[in-house]
Design a protein around this motif. Structure first.
Motif, short mmCIF file in Angstrom:
data_model
loop_
_atom_site.label_atom_id
_atom_site.label_comp_id
_atom_site.label_asym_id
_atom_site.label_seq_id
_atom_site.Cartn_x
_atom_site.Cartn_y
_atom_site.Cartn_z
N PHE A 67 0.85 -1.18 0.00
CA PHE A 67 0.00 0.00 0.00
C PHE A 67 0.89 1.24 0.00
O PHE A 67 1.66 1.45 0.94
CB PHE A 67 -0.92 0.00 1.22
N PRO A 68 0.78 2.06 -1.05
CA PRO A 68 1.76 3.15 -1.21
C PRO A 68 1.65 4.23 -0.14
O PRO A 68 2.61 4.95 0.09
CB PRO A 68 1.42 3.73 -2.60
N HIS A 69 0.48 4.32 0.51
CA HIS A 69 0.30 5.41 1.49
C HIS A 69 0.70 4.97 2.89
O HIS A 69 0.64 5.77 3.82
CB HIS A 69 -1.15 5.87 1.48
N PHE B 67 -0.96 -4.35 8.72
CA PHE B 67 -2.32 -4.30 8.16
C PHE B 67 -3.07 -5.61 8.40
O PHE B 67 -4.24 -5.61 8.80
CB PHE B 67 -2.24 -4.01 6.66
N ARG C 55 7.67 3.47 -1.88
CA ARG C 55 8.41 4.03 -3.01
C ARG C 55 9.87 4.31 -2.65
O ARG C 55 10.68 4.57 -3.53
CB ARG C 55 7.73 5.28 -3.55
N GLY D 223 2.72 8.16 -6.63
CA GLY D 223 3.40 7.47 -5.56
C GLY D 223 3.13 5.98 -5.51
O GLY D 223 3.52 5.30 -4.59
N LEU D 224 2.44 5.45 -6.50
CA LEU D 224 2.17 4.01 -6.49
C LEU D 224 3.45 3.29 -6.87
O LEU D 224 4.12 3.65 -7.82
CB LEU D 224 1.07 3.66 -7.48
N ASP E 223 -6.11 1.15 -8.84
CA ASP E 223 -5.85 -0.26 -9.10
C ASP E 223 -6.61 -1.13 -8.10
O ASP E 223 -6.31 -1.11 -6.91
CB ASP E 223 -4.34 -0.50 -8.97
N ARG F 283 -6.35 -4.09 -7.59
CA ARG F 283 -5.54 -5.17 -7.01
C ARG F 283 -5.04 -4.83 -5.61
O ARG F 283 -4.77 -5.71 -4.82
CB ARG F 283 -4.39 -5.52 -7.96
N PHE F 284 -4.92 -3.50 -5.32
CA PHE F 284 -4.58 -3.13 -3.95
C PHE F 284 -5.69 -3.58 -3.00
O PHE F 284 -5.44 -4.01 -1.88
CB PHE F 284 -4.36 -1.62 -3.83
N ALA G 223 -5.52 -6.27 0.07
CA ALA G 223 -6.04 -6.01 1.41
C ALA G 223 -6.99 -7.12 1.84
O ALA G 223 -6.97 -7.56 2.99
CB ALA G 223 -6.73 -4.66 1.44
N THR H 243 -13.42 -2.18 5.77
CA THR H 243 -12.03 -1.87 6.15
C THR H 243 -11.20 -1.55 4.91
O THR H 243 -10.40 -0.62 4.92
CB THR H 243 -11.41 -3.07 6.89
N ARG I 226 -9.35 1.94 4.69
CA ARG I 226 -7.90 1.99 4.89
C ARG I 226 -7.09 1.91 3.60
O ARG I 226 -5.90 2.19 3.60
CB ARG I 226 -7.47 0.86 5.83
N VAL I 227 -7.71 1.47 2.51
CA VAL I 227 -6.94 1.36 1.27
C VAL I 227 -7.55 2.23 0.16
O VAL I 227 -6.89 3.11 -0.38
CB VAL I 227 -6.86 -0.12 0.80
N PRO J 3 -7.75 6.30 1.01
CA PRO J 3 -6.45 7.00 0.93
C PRO J 3 -5.90 7.05 -0.49
O PRO J 3 -5.30 8.05 -0.88
CB PRO J 3 -5.54 6.16 1.84
N LEU J 4 -6.12 5.98 -1.27
CA LEU J 4 -5.56 5.96 -2.63
C LEU J 4 -6.26 6.96 -3.54
O LEU J 4 -5.64 7.51 -4.45
CB LEU J 4 -5.66 4.55 -3.23
#
Lengths: 369, 302
Positions: free
Chosen positions: A105-107, A116, A150, B13-14, B199, B201-202, B206, B215, B219-220, B223-224
Motif C-alpha cells: 500500500f503506497p500510502h 495491516f 516508493r 506514488g504508487l 488499481d 488489485r490493492f 487487502a 475496512t 484503509r486502502v 487513501p488511494l
C-alpha cells in the motif's frame, strides 16, 4: 479461528493437508482443470508457460475468483465448493498472497503495511505494530520500518511483501512470480533469502512461476501446468531427467520425442527410427541433450548408429557455445563450439549431417496416458 | 542499476516496479529527474495561425470580463461598501452553505460513486445517467423539482414536517439542499473517475490480509483516491458557492437567511451597480484564493 497475532510456529495446527484442491475454472475458451495437494511445510512450484492458467489457479486459491467446479480445502476446511454452494471470500480465508508486483500500500509505511493483516484480524494497533516490527526484523528490514514503499528497492519491497503475507500466519502461502520484478543481481540474494523463509514456514507454500530456476531452487516438488492442465509433477530430479512435454524438455534443455519402442529401436510418428542403448517396449519418450548431437559436413563413417541429414534453421549464442536449431526428419537443437561452427561454415539453410550416439539417449515409458 | 528509490517512484506514488522501468516515470518535483529535452524554438514558433488565433480569442473571451470587473471596481469607496449592511451576512451565508453542501455531497456522493464504480448491478448505466441529470438540467428547473419533492405540498415535504418538524423551502437548510442538488454530480463524477483509475488489485491484496470490504474502503481505497476526492470536493464547493437558479427558486431571497452572494449580486445589480461589482469582486477573490491554495497541493495538472 486461531489467534492470528501469534506467530505461526507456536500455535496448534489443525489436521489435514495444507491444501487439497481440484480447481475447475471455465472462462470462455479457457478451462483450468488441475488437482493440487500440498503437505504442511511443503513448498510446491506451479510451473508453466504464460497463459497456462497459473495466475487463475492462484486467484482461485486466494478466494479472488470463485471456482466453476471442484473444491478448495485448506487444513480440512472447505473454502470453495460450488456443488455444496460453499464460497469463503478472500478476507475470511487464512491464505496469504505475495503478489507479482507486491502491491504494497503506497500510502502506508513498511511497518503499517505489515501490521495491516494483524490489525484486520482484530489485533490492537499496538499489538499489530509489535508483530509487524518483529516480522520486519526477521526479514532483515528493522531499519526500514518507517520507509514508504516508493523509498524501498525492489528486493526490500519483496521482503516487506513476504513479511506482510506471513504476519497473519497463513496456513497456505501463495507467491505469484515472486522474483520476476527484480533485476538479475537482486534476484540471487532475494532467492536465497526467500528460500530461507519458505523453509521455515510451517504452512504449505505454492509458488507460481514461469522460471524453472526459481522452481528448482525454491520448491520441494514441481507441478507443471500447460493449457490449464497438469502435465507432469514430481521432484526436480525426476522432471529434469524425464520430461514429458516439449515445454518441460525445453525448460530443462533436452530434445524430446515421443515414439513406440520395440527393443532398442524407437519408431517416431513420421516413421523415423532411433537406435537407443536401453531396451523398452510400447509407447516411450526418447530424450537427449543438445550436446549429444555431433554435426558433420559429410556423412560420417564409424560407430554412430543414428545419422540423418538436417538443415540449419537458426543459430544463437548460448553461454560459451552455439545452439543450432536443426530441421529435417527431426526438429532438434545441437550445442557446438564456435570453432566447430566456423569449420562447418554453418549459416541458416546449410545442409549438415547429424549423428547421435545410442548411449547418449534416455528412454522411459510414456505411462501418463 | 538496481531499482533504487527515485527510479521506482511513479506518478501518484504508487509503487510499480515493472512499469517504472519500462516507461519514463512522472516523478514528483521533489525527486531528482533527468532534464527533459525541451521543444526547440523553431518547433514552438511553428504554431499554425488557424490554431493560434482562435486560442487567443478564446483566452481573451475568458479573461476580458474579469478585467472589466477589476477596472470598474470603485476602489476608493471599496472599504465603506464592504461594511454596508448585508454584505458580510451574505458572504457568511454563502461560505457556510457551500461548505455544508460539500460536506453533504461527500457523505452521500462518495458512497454513491463507490457503488457505481465497484458494484456490478443491473441498471447501473441508467443510474449513472440519472446522477448526471442535475449537471445538464437548468438550475431553475432543479429548483422547481426540489419544490415538488420537498415543498410544503411536495412528495416528501409534508412527511418531513410532520415527522421531524423540518421545513426546507425558503430556509437556510433549503439553500444547502439546493446547492447540494446542483453540485453533487461534480463530486460523484470526479470520485467515480478516481475509483475507476485506481488499481483494484490493492483492494484484493487487502482482502487477502483479512480486511472486509468496509475496512478495505476505509484503509486502502479512500487513501488511494484522496486526491480525486479532494479535487471533486473543490469543484463541488465552487459550484455550490456560485449557485443561483435552484437556490432562488427553492429557498427564495431573504437577506440573512437565504440570500447568498450570487443572489445579493443580482439584487444589487438592479439598484446599485458599484455594490454589485464589489460583491462580485469578493466572490471572485474568495474562489480564486481557495482554488489556488488547493491546486498546488491536491489538484494535479493533467
Amino acid at each position: 479461528m486461531t489467534d492470528p497475532t501469534t506467530t505461526v510456529s507456536t500455535r496448534d495446527a489443525p489436521q489435514g493437508p495444507a491444501l487439497d484442491a481440484h480447481l475447475l475454472v471455465d472462462r470462455g475458451a479457457f478451462r483450468l482443470d488441475a488437482a493440487l495437494r500440498i503437505a504442511p511445510g511443503e513448498v510446491v512450484a506451479l510451473l508453466g508457460p504464460n497463459g497456462a492458467g497459473k495466475t487463475t489457479a492462484l486467484r482461485a486459491l486466494a478466494g479472488l475468483l470463485p471456482l466453476s467446479g471442484g473444491h478448495v480445502t485448506v487444513r480440512g476446511r472447505r473454502l470453495d465448493d460450488p456443488a455444496e454452494r460453499v464460497f469463503v471470500p478472500a478476507d475470511r480465508r487464512n491464505v496469504g498472497v505475495v503478489f507479482q508486483d507486491y502491491l504494497l500500500f503506497p500510502h502506508l509505511s513498511a511497518l503499517d503495511n505489515v501490521a495491516f493483516g494483524p490489525r484486520s484480524h482484530g489485533a490492537s494497533r499496538a499489538r499489530s505494530r509489535a508483530v509487524a516490527a518483529d516480522w520486519l526484523a526477521r526479514v532483515g528490514l528493522a531499519d526500514h520500518t518507517h520507509a514508504k514503499p516508493r523509498q524501498l528497492s525492489g528486493g526490500q519491497a519483496q521482503r516487506v511483501a513476504l513479511a506482510r503475507a506471513l504476519a497473519v500466519g497463513p496456513e497456505l502461502l501463495l507467491l505469484d512470480e515472486p522474483l520476476s520484478a527484480l533485476d538479475a543481481g537482486t534476484r540471487m540474494d532475494t532467492r536465497a533469502h526467500l528460500h530461507h523463509h519458505l523453509a521455515g514456514h510451517p504452512g504449505g507454500t505454492l509458488i507460481v512461476t514461469h522460471d524453472p530456476l526459481d522452481a528448482l531452487i525454491l520448491a520441494d516438488r514441481l507441478v507443471i501446468l500447460e493449457a490449464g492442465r497438469v502435465v507432469q509433477e514430481g521432484d526436480a530430479a525426476t522432471i529434469t531427467a524425464q520430461p514429458r512435454t516439449d515445454y518441460v524438455a525445453r525448460l530443462v534443455g533436452l530434445n524430446l520425442f515421443r515414439g513406440t519402442a520395440s527393443g532398442a529401436t524407437v519408431t517416431l510418428p513420421g516413421g523415423f527410427t532411433l537406435t537407443t542403448s536401453e531396451s523398452c517396449d510400447g509407447p516411450v519418450f526418447v530424450a537427449f541433450p543438445p550436446t549429444a548431437l555431433a554435426l558433420h559436413p559429410h556423412r560420417p563413417e564409424g560407430s554412430p548408429r543414428n545419422v540423418w541429414s538436417a538443415t540449419v534453421a537458426g543459430l544463437q549464442r548460448h553461454g560459451d557455445h552455439l545452439r543450432i536449431q536443426l530441421a529435417g526428419p527431426l526438429d532438434t537443437t545441437a550445442d557446438i563450439t564456435p570453432a566447430a561452427a566456423a569449420a562447418l561454415r554453418l549459416e541458416p539453410g546449410s545442409q549438415v549431417w547429424a549423428a547421435l550416439k545410442a548411449t547418449e539417449t534416455r528412454v522411459y515409458p510414456d505411462s501418463a496416458d | 542499476m538496481t531499482g533504487s528509490a527515485p527510479e521506482s517512484a511513479t506518478a501518484g506514488g504508487l509503487w510499480r516496479p515493472r512499469s517504472s522501468r519500462l516507461r519514463p516515470s512522472r516523478l514528483r518535483p521533489s525527486h531528482p529527474r533527468p532534464p527533459r529535452p525541451r521543444p526547440s524554438r523553431r518547433a514552438r514558433a511553428g504554431v499554425p495561425i488557424g490554431l493560434l488565433l482562435p486560442a487567443l480569442i478564446g483566452l481573451a473571451f475568458l479573461v476580458l470580463p474579469l478585467a472589466g470587473l477589476l477596472i470598474r471596481t470603485p476602489w476608493s469607496t471599496l472599504l465603506t461598501r464592504l461594511g454596508a449592511p448585508g454584505i458580510l451576512d451574505a458572504l457568511r451565508l454563502s461560505l457556510l452553505s457551500a461548505t455544508l453542501a460539500t460536506a453533504l455531497c461527500l457523505v452521500f456522493g462518495v458512497p454513491l460513486a463507490w457503488l457505481l464504480a465497484r458494484v456490478d448491478f443491473p441498471g447501473r448505466t441508467l443510474i449513472r445517467a440519472l446522477v448526471t441529470v442535475p449537471l445538464v438540467l437548468p438550475p431553475v428547473v432543479g429548483g422547481v423539482a426540489l419544490l415538488l419533492a420537498f415543498g410544503r405540498r411536495g412528495l416528501l415535504g409534508p412527511w418531513l414536517e410532520s415527522t421531524f418538524g423540518i421545513t426546507l423551502p425558503f430556509t437556510t437548510a433549503g439553500v444547502v439542499v439546493a446547492e447540494s442538488f446542483v453540485a453533487m454530480p461534480f463530486l460523484v463524477i470526479a470520485v467515480e473517475g478516481a475509483l475507476r483509475g485506481s488499481d483494484v488489485r490493492f483492494e484484493e491484496a487487502a482482502a487477502t490480509l483479512g480486511a472486509g470490504r468496509w475496512t478495505v474502503f476505509r484503509r486502502v481505497t479512500l487513501p488511494l483516491i484522496a486526491p480525486g476526492v479532494v479535487s471533486g470536493a473543490v469543484l463541488c464547493w465552487a459550484r455550490a458557492l456560485g449557485e443561483f437558479g435552484a437556490t432562488i427558486t427553492f429557498a427564495g431571497n431573504f437577506p440573512g437567511r437565504t440570500q447568498t452572494m450570487p443572489l445579493a449580486v443580482y439584487l444589487a445589480l438592479e439598484q446599485d451597480l458599484p455594490s454589485a461589482i464589489v460583491l462580485s469582486l469578493i466572490l471572485l477573490v474568495v474562489s480564486v484564493v481557495i482554488l489556488a491554495s488547493l491546486r498546488d497541493r491536491w489538484i494535479a495538472a493533467p
